[in-house]
Design an enzyme around this catalytic site. Structure first.
Site, PDB file in Angstrom:
ATOM      1  N   THR A   1      87.664  96.318  42.289  1.00 10.97           N
ATOM      2  CA  THR A   1      87.367  97.038  41.055  1.00 10.97           C
ATOM      3  C   THR A   1      86.441  98.234  41.272  1.00 10.97           C
ATOM      4  OG1 THR A   1      87.792  95.101  39.674  1.00 10.97           O
ATOM      5  CG2 THR A   1      86.421  96.831  38.721  1.00 10.97           C
TER       6      THR A   1
ATOM      7  N   PHE B   1      72.609  92.269  47.175  1.00  9.58           N
ATOM      8  CA  PHE B   1      71.881  91.020  46.963  1.00  9.58           C
ATOM      9  C   PHE B   1      72.528  89.788  47.593  1.00  9.58           C
ATOM     10  CE2 PHE B   1      71.206  93.909  43.349  1.00  9.58           C
ATOM     11  CZ  PHE B   1      69.843  94.117  43.463  1.00  9.58           C
TER      12      PHE B   1
ATOM     13  N   ASP C   1      86.882  86.616  36.940  1.00  9.02           N
ATOM     14  CA  ASP C   1      88.137  86.552  37.694  1.00  9.02           C
ATOM     15  C   ASP C   1      88.072  85.515  38.809  1.00  9.02           C
ATOM     16  OD1 ASP C   1      90.783  87.922  38.589  1.00  9.02           O
ATOM     17  OD2 ASP C   1      89.541  88.029  40.383  1.00  9.02           O
TER      18      ASP C   1
ATOM     19  N   SER D   1      93.574  93.918  40.852  1.00  4.64           N
ATOM     20  CA  SER D   1      92.412  94.661  40.346  1.00  4.64           C
ATOM     21  C   SER D   1      92.293  96.066  40.928  1.00  4.64           C
ATOM     22  CB  SER D   1      91.122  93.878  40.642  1.00  4.64           C
ATOM     23  OG  SER D   1      91.089  92.682  39.896  1.00  4.64           O
TER      24      SER D   1
END
Length: 525
Positions: free
Chosen positions: A165, A282, A331, A100
């Protein structure tokens, strides 16, 4: 009882229509598609805004399975109704099947590079800190170009905000695992970890929206709880830094309206009008899967809720914005051969695409949906139309053992469901019958043929879907890094910043030439 009867009746009608096989049904499907194609008009407006969705690991088979899961074989997902699409070749500079970090570098930075390296060119080998410091080896990202053009920029992810990513949007690293200093070996002291680059360096320090997980890489000795454990695959900061505090001090020093949020309630109560810079973290690691997350005040937001907040903050800029959205848990689930979780996450991202489409206009917003790479999930056998995508395709005509519609070519130990059995006829390899298990369970590991530590990425092409200004630039089989250049052109950023002015000058020149030619022709004759 009457409402229930009506509901059942409606479900029966819908299901019956979905499974129609008469000629009129097929002819209507084709004619509707033809009508759509004939109505497509090319949009040459400048893309004031760009929203790029990346379904991590969402290869074509995942999209197909999501479509069938949500509405059946004839259904179309929201982005499958976009007027333009193409295919992207996902290979890396040094690998046929990518990771990625290198695919995100291609999408966001416009070059191909080596597997496991981030926003550096192919001269940088993995773990080569010194080579990664070469300014010529560090391309600017779409987020950086947007900021340079006076636009706002940000990203939303269901992963750690320092993960592979989102990382290339703001960080340059010779190793994607250098998310914090604890993962960096001796000899790399000259290089900054990815988390520090996000908070301390440009363009990360100027990103208007940062929403996702990964607190443990930002704050030293992060506390674990039963509902929010430490992510053992991630990095745990140990250097005494609190990058939340650094972020806040930087914004106060520069007089920037900012907000830091950590749960559902704080995001829902966000004062958008007084927030130009939003940091929302979070979870200690990645965010939980959609079906597992706590929707209460202390819980974590959905990808749609994060996208909504991001757009509300970013659209305040009259010059526009760039937003990247990653559905990363697609993924994560595929790696563990949890096909139902992967497809559930893909469906959740589609809802976020629908929300973004509703909040923006095709006239000025280029909306793109794609993936970084495929996985080895396949759809098998000859299951009946309308059957459950997570169910059985039937018994094998070779050994009579059942098999599922979904399987993986590679997978971890729990997916390699073969045993050796010995009888009077000798020893043979026997595959476990999946009908003995609940294949509808989110935690069911779909069977794989080759055992690895976990399911690997695939090397296949991924689809790209687009609507809005210059969406027609995505029209055939493209190199993955072409996306960066097409977006730059559509938004008139980077090397194409003055392109709009140049086109206007050219049109004016041609118009003047025609007028002068006409005048000359009139005088002569």
């Amino acid at each position: 009882m009457r409402p229930r009867i009506v509901l059942v009746f409606c479900v029966v009608i819908v299901c019956a229509r979905a499974l129609r096989t008469d000629q009129e049904f097929w002819l209507d499907l084709a004619k509707n598609e033809l009508r759509e194609a004939l109505e497509v008009k090319l949009n040459y407006n400048t893309a004031k805004n760009v929203i790029l969705f990346v379904g991590d690991g969402m290869g074509p088979n995942t999209v197909t399975a999501t479509r069938i899961h949500k509405g059946g074989e004839s259904h179309r997902l929201v982005y499958e109704q976009f007027p333009h699409m193409g295919l992207l070749k996902t290979y890396a500079s040094n690998k046929m099947a990518p990771d990625s970090a290198c695919t995100a570098t291609a999408l966001f930075c416009g070059i191909k590079n080596n597997k496991d390296t981030m926003a550096v060119d192919a001269t940088v080998q993995r773990k080569d800190c010194i080579a990664s410091l070469n300014p010529k080896a560090r391309p600017l990202s779409l987020a950086a170009l947007a900021l340079k053009a006076g636009k706002s920029a940000g990203f939303v992810t269901t992963m750690r905000v320092t993960h592979a990513t989102p990382g290339p949007l703001y960080a340059h690293s010779a190793d994607r695992s250098w998310e914090c200093e604890a993962k960096m070996p001796p000899g790399t002291e000259q290089c900054k970890d990815i988390a520090r680059q996000l908070i301390e360096d440009w363009p990360g320090s100027d990103l208007n929206v940062i929403l996702g997980g990964g607190k443990q890489g930002l704050v030293t000795n992060t506390t674990a709880t039963p509902d929010d454990p430490i992510d053992s695959w991630g990095c745990e900061r140990r250097d005494g830094r609190n990058l939340f505090k650094t972020y806040m001090e930087d914004k106060i020093k520069r007089g920037m309206n900012h907000s830091i949020v950590t749960n559902n309630k704080e995001l829902q109560d966000l004062d958008v009008e007084n927030t130009d810079y939003l940091l929302g973290i979070f979870a200690n690691g990645h965010l939980k899967y959609e079906h597992e997350r706590d929707e209460g005040p202390d819980g974590t937001p959905s990808i749609s809720e994060m996208v909504e907040a991001a757009i509300k903050v970013l659209r305040k800029n009259e010059k526009g914005y760039f937003l990247m959205v990653e559905g990363g848990n697609i993924d994560m689930a595929h790696h563990r051969s949890w096909a139902k979780r992967a497809i559930s996450e893909s469906a959740a991202m589609e809802e976020a695409v629908q929300l973004a489409a509703n909040m923006t206009s095709e006239e000025d917003t280029l909306l793109i949906v794609t993936s970084d790479h495929t996985h080895t999930m396949s759809l098998n056998g000859y299951p009946d139309r309308g059957s459950n995508i997570f169910g059985l395709a039937g018994p094998s005509n070779h050994d009579g053992i059942n098999y599922t519609t979904i399987s993986y070519s590679t997978g971890g130990p729990l997916t390699f469901q073969f045993t050796a059995e010995t009888d009077e006829n000798g020893t043979r390899v026997v595959r476990r019958d999946p009908s003995k298990d609940d294949t509808q369970d989110y935690q069911y590991h779909f069977q794989a043929g080759i055992r690895l530590i976990e399911n690997s990425h695939g090397a296949g092409d991924v689809a790209i879907y687009a609507r809005g200004p210059y969406a027609h630039l995505f029209h055939n089989v493209h190199e993955q890094h072409y996306v960066f250049h097409a977006i730059s052109y559509a938004a008139k950023i980077g090397e194409f910043t003055n392109n709009a002015a140049e086109e206007t000058i050219k049109k004016s020149f041609y118009l003047c030439f025609i007028v002068l030619l006409s005048y000359w022709y009139t005088l002569r004759f």
